[in-house]
Design a protein around this motif. Structure first.
Motif, mmCIF file in Angstrom:
data_model
loop_
_atom_site.group_PDB
_atom_site.id
_atom_site.type_symbol
_atom_site.label_atom_id
_atom_site.label_comp_id
_atom_site.label_asym_id
_atom_site.label_seq_id
_atom_site.Cartn_x
_atom_site.Cartn_y
_atom_site.Cartn_z
ATOM 1 N N ARG A 1 -9.148 -8.086 17.831
ATOM 2 C CA ARG A 1 -8.344 -7.177 18.645
ATOM 3 C C ARG A 1 -7.422 -6.346 17.758
ATOM 4 N N VAL A 2 -7.348 -5.061 18.041
ATOM 5 C CA VAL A 2 -6.475 -4.160 17.304
ATOM 6 C C VAL A 2 -5.166 -4.017 18.066
ATOM 7 N N THR A 3 -4.070 -4.300 17.398
ATOM 8 C CA THR A 3 -2.739 -4.155 17.988
ATOM 9 C C THR A 3 -1.825 -3.465 16.989
ATOM 10 N N ILE A 4 -0.672 -3.042 17.462
ATOM 11 C CA ILE A 4 0.314 -2.505 16.530
ATOM 12 C C ILE A 4 0.742 -3.604 15.566
ATOM 13 N N GLY A 5 0.755 -4.838 16.025
ATOM 14 C CA GLY A 5 1.082 -5.962 15.154
ATOM 15 C C GLY A 5 0.100 -6.105 14.003
ATOM 16 N N THR A 6 -1.206 -5.959 14.275
ATOM 17 C CA THR A 6 -2.188 -6.076 13.181
ATOM 18 C C THR A 6 -2.074 -4.888 12.232
ATOM 19 N N MET A 7 -1.722 -3.711 12.761
ATOM 20 C CA MET A 7 -1.502 -2.554 11.890
ATOM 21 C C MET A 7 -0.289 -2.781 10.988
ATOM 22 N N ALA A 8 0.762 -3.408 11.533
ATOM 23 C CA ALA A 8 1.941 -3.722 10.733
ATOM 24 C C ALA A 8 1.602 -4.764 9.665
ATOM 25 N N GLU A 9 0.749 -5.725 10.003
ATOM 26 C CA GLU A 9 0.322 -6.722 9.018
ATOM 27 C C GLU A 9 -0.412 -6.064 7.849
ATOM 28 N N ASP A 10 -1.163 -5.007 8.131
ATOM 29 C CA ASP A 10 -1.837 -4.274 7.060
ATOM 30 C C ASP A 10 -0.821 -3.671 6.093
ATOM 31 N N VAL A 11 0.298 -3.180 6.626
ATOM 32 C CA VAL A 11 1.333 -2.607 5.757
ATOM 33 C C VAL A 11 1.916 -3.685 4.852
ATOM 34 N N ILE A 12 2.172 -4.858 5.399
ATOM 35 C CA ILE A 12 2.696 -5.958 4.588
ATOM 36 C C ILE A 12 1.705 -6.325 3.488
ATOM 37 N N ALA A 13 0.415 -6.384 3.828
ATOM 38 C CA ALA A 13 -0.605 -6.703 2.825
ATOM 39 C C ALA A 13 -0.642 -5.627 1.738
ATOM 40 N N LEU A 14 -0.458 -4.364 2.135
ATOM 41 C CA LEU A 14 -0.433 -3.275 1.163
ATOM 42 C C LEU A 14 0.774 -3.418 0.239
ATOM 43 N N LEU A 15 1.938 -3.702 0.805
ATOM 44 C CA LEU A 15 3.141 -3.901 -0.004
ATOM 45 C C LEU A 15 2.955 -5.056 -0.979
ATOM 46 N N ASP A 16 2.409 -6.153 -0.483
ATOM 47 C CA ASP A 16 2.189 -7.313 -1.342
ATOM 48 C C ASP A 16 1.231 -6.970 -2.478
ATOM 49 N N GLY A 17 0.167 -6.252 -2.154
ATOM 50 C CA GLY A 17 -0.813 -5.882 -3.169
ATOM 51 C C GLY A 17 -0.249 -4.948 -4.220
ATOM 52 N N LEU A 18 0.720 -4.123 -3.817
ATOM 53 C CA LEU A 18 1.349 -3.192 -4.747
ATOM 54 C C LEU A 18 2.552 -3.811 -5.461
ATOM 55 N N GLY A 19 2.915 -5.028 -5.068
ATOM 56 C CA GLY A 19 4.067 -5.686 -5.674
ATOM 57 C C GLY A 19 5.392 -5.075 -5.264
ATOM 58 N N ILE A 20 5.451 -4.517 -4.067
ATOM 59 C CA ILE A 20 6.678 -3.879 -3.565
ATOM 60 C C ILE A 20 7.377 -4.823 -2.584
ATOM 61 N N GLU A 21 8.603 -5.210 -2.909
ATOM 62 C CA GLU A 21 9.340 -6.121 -2.034
ATOM 63 C C GLU A 21 9.978 -5.405 -0.857
ATOM 64 N N LYS A 22 10.458 -4.191 -1.098
ATOM 65 C CA LYS A 22 11.165 -3.445 -0.048
ATOM 66 C C LYS A 22 10.880 -1.961 -0.215
ATOM 67 N N THR A 23 10.709 -1.269 0.904
ATOM 68 C CA THR A 23 10.346 0.149 0.863
ATOM 69 C C THR A 23 11.033 0.927 1.968
ATOM 70 N N GLY B 1 4.938 5.635 13.406
ATOM 71 C CA GLY B 1 6.327 5.318 13.709
ATOM 72 C C GLY B 1 6.478 4.009 14.462
ATOM 73 N N VAL B 2 5.582 3.767 15.419
ATOM 74 C CA VAL B 2 5.697 2.505 16.159
ATOM 75 C C VAL B 2 5.273 1.327 15.274
#
Length: 264
Positions: free
Chosen positions: A64-86, A95-96
């Motif tokens: 299932r695709v949710t805004i929550g799963t889209m937000a999880e993708d951002v966290i995975a991207l940050l983790d992969g890039l080694g970015i703690e805060k952005t 935006g949502v």
């Protein structure tokens, strides 16, 4: 091609500058931000990415695709890039996603800018979504994309840029995700509702709103501003839903000015 966890991404600006992630709207392609990248990258490490299922990212959508799963993708991207805060700048759907992150992982956000966003489904843009999906179902991708400027841009701007919009159509068709992906993404946007949780958001937030947005009523941003303590409204009298495209210079100045004051 740069890829993390199935997500295409690219970086602009100095690698040692403060990071600023740009998240696009329903179309999902980071190319949406072309009018803004160069100006923002003068001061920030600008990271653009394609949402899962769109653009150059993995087109497969599991579960299932949710805004929550889209937000999880951002966290995975940050983790992969080694970015703690952005810093995070999101347009509509993007935006949502940012609002969802502000609730689920506020420690990862330094500041949030939401462009023409919302806290719950509004009857007007629900009607717009239904109309767009009917065009996709009954007329196919070409009809869907041909009508898209009606929802994104002010009438005068569309008229003045008609030849340019027609020229872009073939490239948009070539990159168009399948209809099921669009339906699933729209379903996720329609289901998003954090209206009773706005008071929980506790970080610097600016809400950029176009008063002439014909897709998402401006009152949706005003509602967000009332519910999020300390949120600032950045009001554009005109510009339509895609105000960062139609008024890029003013939009870029607004974003950079606010981030310089509130994003640190």
């Amino acid at each position: 091609m740069a890829e993390i966890g199935g997500l295409y991404w690219e970086s602009h600006g100095r690698a040692d500058a403060e990071p600023l992630i740009l998240s696009p709207g329903l179309g999902g392609s980071g190319q949406y931000w072309q009018p803004n990248i160069a100006a923002l990258a003068e001061q920030y490490r600008v990271i653009v990415y394609d949402h899962r299922g769109t653009g150059r990212s993995d087109r497969a959508l599991a579960g299932r695709v949710t805004i929550g799963t889209m937000a999880e993708d951002v966290i995975a991207l940050l983790d992969g890039l080694g970015i703690e805060k952005t810093h995070f700048l999101g347009h509509a759907a993007g935006g949502v996603i940012g609002l969802a992150l502000a609730l689920s992982a506020p420690e990862r956000l330094a500041a949030l800018i939401v462009v023409n966003g919302w806290s719950r489904l509004d009857p007007h843009f629900a009607r717009c979504f239904e109309t767009r999906l009917a065009l996709l179902r009954d007329g196919g991708p070409r009809a869907y994309l041909k009508a898209q400027p009606i929802f994104l841009y002010p009438a005068n701007w569309s008229s003045d840029h008609s030849a340019e919009l027609d020229a872009e159509l073939e490239a948009q068709l070539a990159a168009f995700p399948n209809a099921d992906t669009i339906v699933r993404r729209v379903t996720a946007l329609r289901s998003f509702d954090i209206d009773d949780r706005l008071a929980e958001i506790n970080l610097p937030v600016m809400l950029v709103v176009s008063e002439d947005d014909m897709l998402v009523p401006a009152k949706c941003s005003h509602r967000l501003a009332k519910g999020i303590s300390g949120a600032q409204l950045g009001v554009l009298g005109s510009g339509g839903h895609a105000c960062n495209v139609t008024r890029p210079d003013m939009f870029n100045r607004l974003v950079l000015s606010w981030l310089s004051q509130a994003g640190h």
